[in-house]
Write an enzyme that holds these catalytic residues in place. Structure first.
Site, PDB file in Angstrom:
ATOM      1  N   THR A 193     -30.074   3.605 -26.512  1.00  0.00           N
ATOM      2  CA  THR A 193     -28.751   3.812 -25.931  1.00  0.00           C
ATOM      3  C   THR A 193     -28.823   4.909 -24.868  1.00  0.00           C
ATOM      4  OG1 THR A 193     -27.825   3.158 -28.045  1.00  0.00           O
ATOM      5  CG2 THR A 193     -26.317   4.204 -26.492  1.00  0.00           C
TER       6      THR A 193
ATOM      7  N   LYS B 142     -23.418  27.038 -32.099  1.00  0.00           N
ATOM      8  CA  LYS B 142     -22.754  28.344 -32.247  1.00  0.00           C
ATOM      9  C   LYS B 142     -21.330  28.191 -32.783  1.00  0.00           C
ATOM     10  CE  LYS B 142     -24.949  30.134 -28.015  1.00  0.00           C
ATOM     11  NZ  LYS B 142     -24.588  30.555 -26.647  1.00  0.00           N
TER      12      LYS B 142
HETATM   13  C1  NCD Z   1     -28.064   1.536 -33.611  1.00  0.00           C
HETATM   14  C2  NCD Z   1     -27.089   2.673 -33.829  1.00  0.00           C
HETATM   15  O1  NCD Z   1     -27.318   3.796 -33.342  1.00  0.00           O
HETATM   16  O2  NCD Z   1     -26.070   2.402 -34.446  1.00  0.00           O
HETATM   17  N1  NCD Z   1     -29.046   1.810 -32.663  1.00  0.00           N
HETATM   18  C3  NCD Z   1     -28.808   1.500 -31.350  1.00  0.00           C
HETATM   19  O3  NCD Z   1     -27.946   2.066 -30.730  1.00  0.00           O
HETATM   20  N2  NCD Z   1     -29.535   0.521 -30.793  1.00  0.00           N
HETATM   21  C4  NCD Z   1     -28.613   0.985 -34.860  1.00  0.00           C
HETATM   22  C5  NCD Z   1     -29.279   1.896 -35.856  1.00  0.00           C
HETATM   23  O4  NCD Z   1     -29.421   3.093 -35.653  1.00  0.00           O
HETATM   24  O5  NCD Z   1     -29.693   1.358 -36.882  1.00  0.00           O
END
Ligand code: NCD
Length: 309
Positions: free
Chosen positions: A58, A86
């Site tokens: 992401t 903090k």
């Molecule tokens: C997911 C999340 O952060 O919810 N990851 C992502 O953004 N591709 C899935 C996960 O962490 O399992």
């Protein structure tokens, strides 16, 4: 919807038409996302990426999206390096990010954090995951991927497997799939079923839901199997995690009964749900899915900036 200045907090804030428009714009972004064409659509704009929880795809795909459109990024991925350590409130951190940037991407462990942040910012807030709540940009790239891989969403059999209780990607995606009239199948350990509150909303949305008991059954019937990781970090009690860890693992033999066109998706990271032998199978779509985060996030950035209508 006029996307300019909009927050992207929950997939439920958007209509099917809105979502289809985002997917159409995403398609036009693919050559730029692949580096085959260049663009300066967002030249001079700054994206702030505030990650209060770990992230690989992401975070990197939002940054790649902004850079591919000629914009710049700033932000953090380690909360320990920020004033939150903090004791600064989320509201104050957001006020600062608002002063330093044009769009804010926020990932936070607390459900509702993005909605709250949107009250303190005049710049658009994009929810990159709020605890076990929602992950709307993941859903958009998931929908984009389903269209690319199997041609359409309407009427398809889509199984969501794994941690449906804490998995925010499964929550967001199920609402969107209901909007597109897909047939939903849920498969999870008994302690990790889809929350009742989500089920109620899905029922109001007219979702067609079935509960499965085995992965074999799911492999046979599905057009898409959407695997998810057990969200270890959300378990209040580590011994409860141990009881369900490794509950659903795909096995190449199960795929012998699958339709040839069936595709396996996963928001990633995977832990042990999909063995690496499956990566080279015709069914594996999860790495293409991860790439799709770039064009879809480019579309969102261009739309909320108002440079694309
Ligand atoms: C997911 C999340 O952060 O919810 N990851 C992502 O953004 N591709 C899935 C996960 O962490 O399992």
């Amino acid at each position: 919807m006029n996307f300019k200045g909009q927050n992207i907090v929950s997939i439920r804030d958007f209509s099917r038409d809105d979502i289809e428009h985002i997917l159409d714009v995403s398609r036009t972004m693919v050559p730029i996302a692949k580096g085959k064409e260049t663009s300066d659509l967002l030249k001079g704009k700054i994206l702030a990426t505030l990650f209060f929880e770990p992230s690989t795809r992401t975070n990197l795909s939002f940054k790649a999206a902004m850079l591919r459109l000629g914009g710049s990024t700033l932000g953090f991925t380690d909360v320990k390096s920020t004033s939150a350590k903090k004791g600064e409130t989320l509201a104050d951190t957001i006020r600062m990010a608002e002063a330093y940037s044009d769009i804010i991407v926020l990932r936070h462990p607390q459900e509702g954090a993005a909605r709250l942040a949107s009250q303190f910012s005049s710049q658009p807030i994009i929810n990159a995951g709020d605890g076990a709540g929602q992950h709307p940009t993941q859903t958009l790239l998931d929908l984009f991927t389903i269209n690319e891989e199997v041609g359409s969403i309407e009427g398809k059999n889509i199984a969501l497997v794994g941690d449906l209780r804490y998995g925010r990607t499964a929550h967001s995606l199920s609402h969107a799939l209901a909007m597109f009239n897909a047939n939903l199948t849920f498969l999870s350990p008994k302690t990790l079923t889809m929350p009742t509150a989500v089920i109620r909303l899905l029922e109001q949305e007219g979702a067609n839901i079935k509960v499965a008991t085995t992965l074999e059954e799911v492999a046979e019937e599905s057009d898409i199997i959407y695997m998810t990781r057990i969200q270890k970090e959300r378990f209040p009690d580590p011994s409860e995690y141990k009881k369900v860890a490794g509950s659903y693992m795909l096995d190449p033999e199960m795929l012998e009964y699958a339709k040839k066109t069936m595709r396996i998706m996963h928001p990633l990271p995977r832990v042990d749900e999909i063995p690496s032998e499956i990566d080279s199978s015709e069914h594996a779509a999860y790495f293409r899915q991860a790439f799709n985060g770039v064009p879809v996030r480019m579309a969102l950035l261009a739309l909320v900036s108002g440079v694309v209508k």
